[in-house]
Design a protein around this motif. Structure first.
Motif, PDB file in Angstrom:
ATOM      1  N   SER A 190       0.812  -1.213   0.000  1.00 29.72           N
ATOM      2  CA  SER A 190       0.000   0.000   0.000  1.00 29.72           C
ATOM      3  C   SER A 190       0.851   1.271   0.000  1.00 29.72           C
ATOM      4  N   SER A 191       1.990   1.222   0.666  1.00 29.99           N
ATOM      5  CA  SER A 191       2.836   2.419   0.763  1.00 29.99           C
ATOM      6  C   SER A 191       3.957   2.447  -0.274  1.00 29.99           C
ATOM      7  N   LEU A 192       4.021   1.461  -1.158  1.00 36.06           N
ATOM      8  CA  LEU A 192       5.079   1.381  -2.158  1.00 36.06           C
ATOM      9  C   LEU A 192       4.937   2.480  -3.207  1.00 36.06           C
ATOM     10  N   ARG A 193       6.011   3.222  -3.408  1.00 36.84           N
ATOM     11  CA  ARG A 193       6.042   4.289  -4.412  1.00 36.84           C
ATOM     12  C   ARG A 193       7.011   3.897  -5.524  1.00 36.84           C
ATOM     13  N   TRP A 194       6.850   4.530  -6.674  1.00 38.02           N
ATOM     14  CA  TRP A 194       7.714   4.211  -7.809  1.00 38.02           C
ATOM     15  C   TRP A 194       9.185   4.431  -7.478  1.00 38.02           C
ATOM     16  N   GLY A 195       9.489   5.433  -6.671  1.00 38.39           N
ATOM     17  CA  GLY A 195      10.873   5.702  -6.284  1.00 38.39           C
ATOM     18  C   GLY A 195      11.464   4.641  -5.367  1.00 38.39           C
ATOM     19  N   ASP A 196      10.617   3.779  -4.825  1.00 41.06           N
ATOM     20  CA  ASP A 196      11.069   2.690  -3.951  1.00 41.06           C
ATOM     21  C   ASP A 196      11.491   1.457  -4.735  1.00 41.06           C
ATOM     22  N   CYS A 197      11.298   1.479  -6.034  1.00 41.93           N
ATOM     23  CA  CYS A 197      11.547   0.311  -6.884  1.00 41.93           C
ATOM     24  C   CYS A 197      12.751   0.570  -7.775  1.00 41.93           C
ATOM     25  N   SER A 198      13.684  -0.367  -7.793  1.00 41.96           N
ATOM     26  CA  SER A 198      14.840  -0.192  -8.675  1.00 41.96           C
ATOM     27  C   SER A 198      15.332  -1.533  -9.202  1.00 41.96           C
ATOM     28  N   LEU A 199      15.849  -1.479 -10.415  1.00 45.84           N
ATOM     29  CA  LEU A 199      16.469  -2.637 -11.043  1.00 45.84           C
ATOM     30  C   LEU A 199      17.969  -2.488 -10.833  1.00 45.84           C
ATOM     31  N   GLN A 200      18.580  -3.477 -10.233  1.00 44.38           N
ATOM     32  CA  GLN A 200      20.013  -3.436  -9.917  1.00 44.38           C
ATOM     33  C   GLN A 200      20.723  -4.601 -10.606  1.00 44.38           C
ATOM     34  N   LYS A 212      24.067 -10.144 -13.174  1.00 41.63           N
ATOM     35  CA  LYS A 212      22.672 -10.588 -13.276  1.00 41.63           C
ATOM     36  C   LYS A 212      21.768  -9.539 -12.625  1.00 41.63           C
ATOM     37  N   PRO A 213      20.670  -9.203 -13.308  1.00 33.50           N
ATOM     38  CA  PRO A 213      19.757  -8.194 -12.751  1.00 33.50           C
ATOM     39  C   PRO A 213      18.855  -8.759 -11.661  1.00 33.50           C
ATOM     40  N   PHE A 214      18.440  -7.887 -10.761  1.00 34.20           N
ATOM     41  CA  PHE A 214      17.467  -8.221  -9.727  1.00 34.20           C
ATOM     42  C   PHE A 214      16.775  -6.936  -9.304  1.00 34.20           C
ATOM     43  N   VAL A 215      15.678  -7.067  -8.606  1.00 26.63           N
ATOM     44  CA  VAL A 215      14.871  -5.921  -8.192  1.00 26.63           C
ATOM     45  C   VAL A 215      15.052  -5.685  -6.695  1.00 26.63           C
ATOM     46  N   ILE A 216      15.151  -4.407  -6.325  1.00 25.71           N
ATOM     47  CA  ILE A 216      15.136  -4.019  -4.918  1.00 25.71           C
ATOM     48  C   ILE A 216      13.889  -3.169  -4.691  1.00 25.71           C
ATOM     49  N   LEU A 217      13.136  -3.527  -3.660  1.00 25.18           N
ATOM     50  CA  LEU A 217      11.975  -2.746  -3.254  1.00 25.18           C
ATOM     51  C   LEU A 217      12.218  -2.258  -1.832  1.00 25.18           C
ATOM     52  N   ASN A 218      12.162  -0.959  -1.630  1.00 28.30           N
ATOM     53  CA  ASN A 218      12.280  -0.377  -0.297  1.00 28.30           C
ATOM     54  C   ASN A 218      10.869  -0.207   0.230  1.00 28.30           C
ATOM     55  N   VAL A 219      10.503  -1.036   1.202  1.00 28.99           N
ATOM     56  CA  VAL A 219       9.134  -1.032   1.699  1.00 28.99           C
ATOM     57  C   VAL A 219       9.069  -0.494   3.127  1.00 28.99           C
ATOM     58  N   TRP A 220       7.890   0.011   3.476  1.00 38.86           N
ATOM     59  CA  TRP A 220       7.624   0.532   4.811  1.00 38.86           C
ATOM     60  C   TRP A 220       6.469  -0.243   5.392  1.00 38.86           C
ATOM     61  N   GLY A 221       6.700  -0.852   6.557  1.00 40.63           N
ATOM     62  CA  GLY A 221       5.644  -1.589   7.221  1.00 40.63           C
ATOM     63  C   GLY A 221       6.064  -1.973   8.620  1.00 40.63           C
ATOM     64  N   LYS A 222       5.109  -2.169   9.487  1.00 41.37           N
ATOM     65  CA  LYS A 222       5.373  -2.489  10.891  1.00 41.37           C
ATOM     66  C   LYS A 222       6.336  -1.467  11.506  1.00 41.37           C
ATOM     67  N   LYS A 223       6.120  -0.206  11.151  1.00 44.92           N
ATOM     68  CA  LYS A 223       6.837   0.944  11.702  1.00 44.92           C
ATOM     69  C   LYS A 223       8.338   0.964  11.392  1.00 44.92           C
ATOM     70  N   LYS A 224       8.744   0.286  10.309  1.00 44.04           N
ATOM     71  CA  LYS A 224      10.147   0.356   9.903  1.00 44.04           C
ATOM     72  C   LYS A 224      10.281   0.113   8.406  1.00 44.04           C
ATOM     73  N   ARG A 225      11.410   0.549   7.889  1.00 44.86           N
ATOM     74  CA  ARG A 225      11.731   0.380   6.487  1.00 44.86           C
ATOM     75  C   ARG A 225      12.662  -0.807   6.330  1.00 44.86           C
ATOM     76  N   ARG A 226      12.476  -1.539   5.241  1.00 47.64           N
ATOM     77  CA  ARG A 226      13.379  -2.641   4.927  1.00 47.64           C
ATOM     78  C   ARG A 226      13.434  -2.831   3.424  1.00 47.64           C
ATOM     79  N   GLN A 227      14.385  -3.604   2.992  1.00 48.04           N
ATOM     80  CA  GLN A 227      14.534  -3.866   1.565  1.00 48.04           C
ATOM     81  C   GLN A 227      14.153  -5.305   1.255  1.00 48.04           C
TER      82      GLN A 227
END
Length: 171
Positions: A23-33, A39-54
Motif C-alpha cells: 500500500s505504501s510502495l512508491r515508484w521511487g522505492d523500486c529499482s532494477l540493480q 545478473k539483474p534483480f529488483v530491490i523494493l524499499n518497503v515501509w511496514g510495521k513501523k520500519k523500512r526494509r529492503q
C-alpha cells in the motif's frame, strides 16, 4: 483494473511483502540493480510495521511493475505504485475485486474453512520459496518476520521437500 490486479497478485506472490507494505510502495522505492555477476534483480524499499526494509525479487517482478506503470496515470517517483483508475492511492488494494475473484474461482475459503484474502499471496510466496530450498533464515529476513513464525506456519512445506536430507541414512 483486471490487468493491474493480475500484476499486483504476481508481485505479491513474487516478493512476500505485506499488504501494508504494498500500500505504501512508491515508484521511487523500486529499482532494477545488477549484482557482481552482472545478473539483474529488483530491490523494493518497503515501509511496514513501523520500519523500512529492503526486499529483493527476480526480474519478473520488474516486468510486472513495468506493466502497471504503462497503465497508470501516476508514475513519478513519489506516486504510489498501486493506485486507482484516477491515480489516487488504492485504499483497499483491490480487496473487493480480489475477494470476488477468489469467490468466483471457489477459492475464497481454504480446506480448513478459513477465509482467504490478499494476505494469502504472502503465504504463497513463503511456500514456494521453501519448496525451492530457500534457507528459513533468509526467508524470514525477506518477509520481515521471525524464523519461529516461518517454522510455525510453514514447517510442513520444508519437511516434505527436504525429506531426502532429513531421512538420509535411515533407509
Amino acid at each position: 483494473y483486471r490487468e493491474v490486479i493480475y500484476n499486483f497478485i504476481l508481485i505479491m506472490c513474487g516478493t512476500g511483502m505485506r499488504k501494508s507494505e504494498a500500500s505504501s510502495l512508491r515508484w521511487g522505492d523500486c529499482s532494477l540493480q545488477y549484482g557482481e555477476d552482472e545478473k539483474p534483480f529488483v530491490i523494493l524499499n518497503v515501509w511496514g510495521k513501523k520500519k523500512r526494509r529492503q526486499l529483493v525479487a527476480g526480474t519478473n517482478v520488474w516486468e510486472y511493475l513495468e506493466r502497471i506503470k504503462k497503465m497508470s496515470k501516476t508514475t513519478s517517483k513519489d506516486d504510489y505504485v498501486f493506485s486507482t483508475h484516477d491515480g489516487r492511492k488504492s485504499a483497499t488494494l483491490y480487496g473487493r475485486t480480489i475477494r470476488n475473484l477468489l469467490d468466483e474461482c471457489d477459492l475464497l475459503y481454504s480446506s480448513s474453512g478459513s477465509r482467504r484474502s490478499t494476505y494469502c499471496f504472502r503465504h504463497t510466496f513463503a511456500v514456494f520459496a521453501l519448496a525451492r530450498g530457500v534457507d528459513v533464515y533468509l526467508l524470514a529476513e525477506q518477509m520481515g518476520t521471525s524464523v519461529k513464525m516461518i517454522e510455525d506456519h510453514y514447517g510442513h512445506a520444508s519437511a516434505v521437500k527436504n525429506r531426502d536430507q532429513i531421512l538420509k541414512g535411515l533407509r
